[in-house]
Design a protein around this motif. Structure first.
Motif, PDB file in Angstrom:
ATOM      1  N   THR A 114      43.085  25.429  29.038  1.00 46.36           N
ATOM      2  CA  THR A 114      41.740  26.005  28.973  1.00 46.36           C
ATOM      3  C   THR A 114      40.688  24.909  28.948  1.00 46.36           C
ATOM      4  O   THR A 114      39.670  24.982  29.654  1.00 46.36           O
ATOM      5  N   CYS A 118      37.763  24.076  31.686  1.00 42.38           N
ATOM      6  CA  CYS A 118      36.357  24.180  31.254  1.00 42.38           C
ATOM      7  C   CYS A 118      35.558  22.910  31.537  1.00 42.38           C
ATOM      8  O   CYS A 118      34.372  22.972  31.857  1.00 42.38           O
ATOM      9  N   ILE A 209      39.352  37.977  37.091  1.00 41.11           N
ATOM     10  CA  ILE A 209      38.443  37.097  36.352  1.00 41.11           C
ATOM     11  C   ILE A 209      38.635  35.646  36.770  1.00 41.11           C
ATOM     12  O   ILE A 209      37.652  34.904  36.960  1.00 41.11           O
ATOM     13  N   LYS A 213      35.291  34.631  38.141  1.00 39.09           N
ATOM     14  CA  LYS A 213      34.504  34.050  37.052  1.00 39.09           C
ATOM     15  C   LYS A 213      34.921  32.629  36.705  1.00 39.09           C
ATOM     16  O   LYS A 213      34.170  31.902  36.063  1.00 39.09           O
ATOM     17  N   TRP A 217      38.116  31.090  32.174  1.00 40.10           N
ATOM     18  CA  TRP A 217      38.151  32.401  31.531  1.00 40.10           C
ATOM     19  C   TRP A 217      39.565  32.980  31.521  1.00 40.10           C
ATOM     20  O   TRP A 217      39.990  33.606  30.543  1.00 40.10           O
TER      21      TRP A 217
END
Length: 590
Positions: A114, A118, A209, A213, A217
């Motif tokens: 993650t 990010c 997603i 996105k 996410w």
């Protein structure tokens, strides 16, 4: 009073505080329901990334299609192979604690992935090449290190969970009653149903997603899901009955094999008496005090051991190595493990076919028109078709097909485990033939449209690829549930978690075998023509249809190999615990 209290206890089980487990308070459907909910979240966390990982590696990490496919199959193969470690640890410690530790490790790995998704400086810039034949800049070593560290922490955690959670749920039911065995069988069916529920959310909502996105996410949702699963699992602690570990199952296996090997090399003991298991059965073992009075049982065991004379020699008492002397019970446990190995090996090819769903099938769909009306469907959402089919078929199988089969066959199982596994293997043959035909059609459209080297979607709907997903998904439903229940019920009590983990190890070996077959195919075909079948950055120039036909042929031979062993197998799982060590000499109806 003490006698009455003793009757209420689950012998060989404790609660989460290591106190004696009590009937009516621990175990049963309520305890198993926590496991099923946890499995939904766990599979969501794992599959949300695994199903779409091949596109993440190719688009965001700039791996080639074949490198992406091999990376995914190696990652998934490692995840499932580590289930053996999870199963071994669960038998040695307990399924309860191994799950908690494993889920925590998976959480740490997802957290790393993650953070990489990010923070732009931790990942590769997006490749924007307009030509499929133009390679993108290779990913840096630092980015690769972080990527693989996160992935294989996830793999370690997933392996531990897969090796402990199914056994933990199945152990909640009383095997000594027909009703308990039926409920346990239903548990495995609904375990597959919950796998499908988690997969449905993963390949629809989470994949959408990720594609729309951002991957940060998607990884974030997976991280929250696995953390939530730990909380829910702990909430069910007061309802669980936890099997008391009886020591390392590998120690028993190793001891029996060493004793058999030693007694084969040195058939005489120190006083010169020849002890040969090939001769009179009454001389093949010395019965301990606990085994006196069970002459009939031991006679049956010795008769059956003639099929595995080498292992039977472990019961011979050799005074030169007294520490290697094994009881009849230990030898019989190892013999059971040896007998299920051919069944286990027969399922590897099926899982090699299933590996294509996460690799080449996704890449096929990515080249096609992925719109359904005005809705654009992510290619990684293709597994929704077998997932929905599984969610429909699992309850129908449990509540309609099995009761009908029991009424017809007048047997407790209705449809045997081996019949169910065999159905899955046959469907995998059909699936590979369908996949080859669909790929021939896809390439024909690409040639006729003049889009062989273009990144534009081909004028053919991706729903054609859904056909192979449907057949392989059905094969997975029949084989995985049947295999898990088969291993759990047939295995010795001290080895159940390890044996159940063989189901996932079969998946692992299938994924590894897929990578090996791809490499071998490329090596051989590269020697006879300029470009190997599965090489380059442009899928349209692959000979994927030939690869699928090869898989179809190999699956066909594998099915015949399975029938050879399945028709010779003898079931031992329909008896209660106190009778399970007696052998059933009636051949199974595979």
């Amino acid at each position: 009073m003490d006698h009455e209290q003793g009757l209420t206890m689950w012998e060989g089980y404790v609660d989460w505080r290591n106190r004696a487990a009590i009937k009516g308070c621990h175990g049963g459907a309520v305890a198993a329901s926590f496991v099923l909910v946890v499995e939904i979240l766990e599979n969501l966390a794992y599959l949300a990334n695994a199903s779409n990982l091949v596109l993440y590696l190719s688009k965001f990490m700039n791996f080639s299609p074949s490198a992406s496919a091999n990376t995914v199959t190696n990652f998934m193969g490692t995840s499932f192979f580590l289930a053996l470690l999870g199963g071994f640890s669960s038998d040695f410690f307990s399924t309860y604690y191994i799950y908690i530790i494993s889920a925590t490790i998976e959480f740490m790995g997802l957290l790393m992935l993650t953070l990489q998704a990010c923070i732009p400086s931790l990942r590769q810039p997006i490749c924007a090449s307009v030509n499929r034949n133009t390679p993108c800049k290779e990913v840096g070593s630092g980015h690769i290190a972080m990527l693989f560290s996160g992935l294989y922490l996830v793999a370690l955690g997933v392996g531990g969970i897969k090796g402990s959670l199914p056994s933990h749920g199945a152990e909640q039911f009383d095997e000594n009653t027909p009703q308990g065995r039926k409920h346990r069988s239903s548990f495995f069916n609904y375990y597959i149903f919950c796998l499908a529920c988690g997969a449905l959310i993963a390949v629809t909502l989470v994949v959408w997603i990720e594609d729309n996105k951002g991957w940060q996410w998607g990884f974030g949702i997976s991280t929250v899901a696995i953390l939530s699963s730990i909380v829910i699992f702990l909430l069910g602690s007061s309802t669980y009955r936890i099997k008391v570990p009886t020591g390392s199952p590998m120690t028993t296996i190793f001891k029996v094999l060493m004793a058999a090997f030693s007694n084969s090399l040195f058939p005489k003991n120190s006083i010169g008496n020849v002890l040969d298991t090939r001769e009179t059965p009454q001389n093949t073992t010395e019965i301990s005090e606990e085994e006196e009075g069970h002459g009939k049982q031991n006679t049956e065991i010795q008769t059956e051991m003639k099929d595995l004379k080498f292992i039977g020699k472990a019961t011979v008492e050799n005074t030169a190595y007294p520490s290697l002397h094994c009881t009849v019970k230990q030898v019989q446990d190892v013999k059971i493990v040896v007998q299920v190995v051919p069944i286990f090996m027969s399922t590897v090819m099926l899982n090699c076919c299933l590996a294509q769903l996460s690799t080449f099938s996704v890449q096929q769909a990515a080249t096609m028109n992925t719109y359904i009306g005005a809705l654009k469907v992510p290619p990684a959402s293709l597994p929704i078709f077998p997932v929905i089919f599984t969610m429909i078929l699992a309850p129908v199988y449990n509540h309609m097909i099995i009761p009908f089969a029991r009424a017809v066959t007048k047997s407790e199982m209705g449809i045997t485990h081996l019949q169910r596994i065999g159905t899955g293997l046959f469907l995998s043959v059909v699936a590979m033939a369908v996949a080859a035909l669909v790929e021939m059609k896809r390439k024909r459209v690409a040639e006729q449209s003049g889009l062989m080297n273009s990144t534009e979607p081909l004028p053919i709907t991706f729903l054609w690829v859904a056909l192979q997903y449907l057949f392989l998904g059905s094969a997975d439903l029949f084989s995985l549930a049947g295999l898990m229940e088969f291993f759990f019920t047939e295995a010795p009590l001290s080895m159940r978690s390890l044996a159940t983990a063989l189901s996932w190890a079969s998946l692992a070996m299938g994924y590894y075998l897929s990578s090996v077959i791809v490499s071998i195919v490329n090596h051989i075909t590269g020697r006879f023509q300029q470009t190997p079948w599965l090489y380059g950055s442009n899928l349209n120039h692959y000979h994927l249809e030939r690869f699928y036909w090869l898989m179809c042929i190999l699956s066909g031979f594998n099915f015949l190999h399975y029938l050879l062993w399945a028709t010779r197998y003898k079931y031992r799982s329909t008896k209660p615990d106190d009778e399970r060590d007696q052998l059933d000499n009636t051949p199974s109806e595979a």
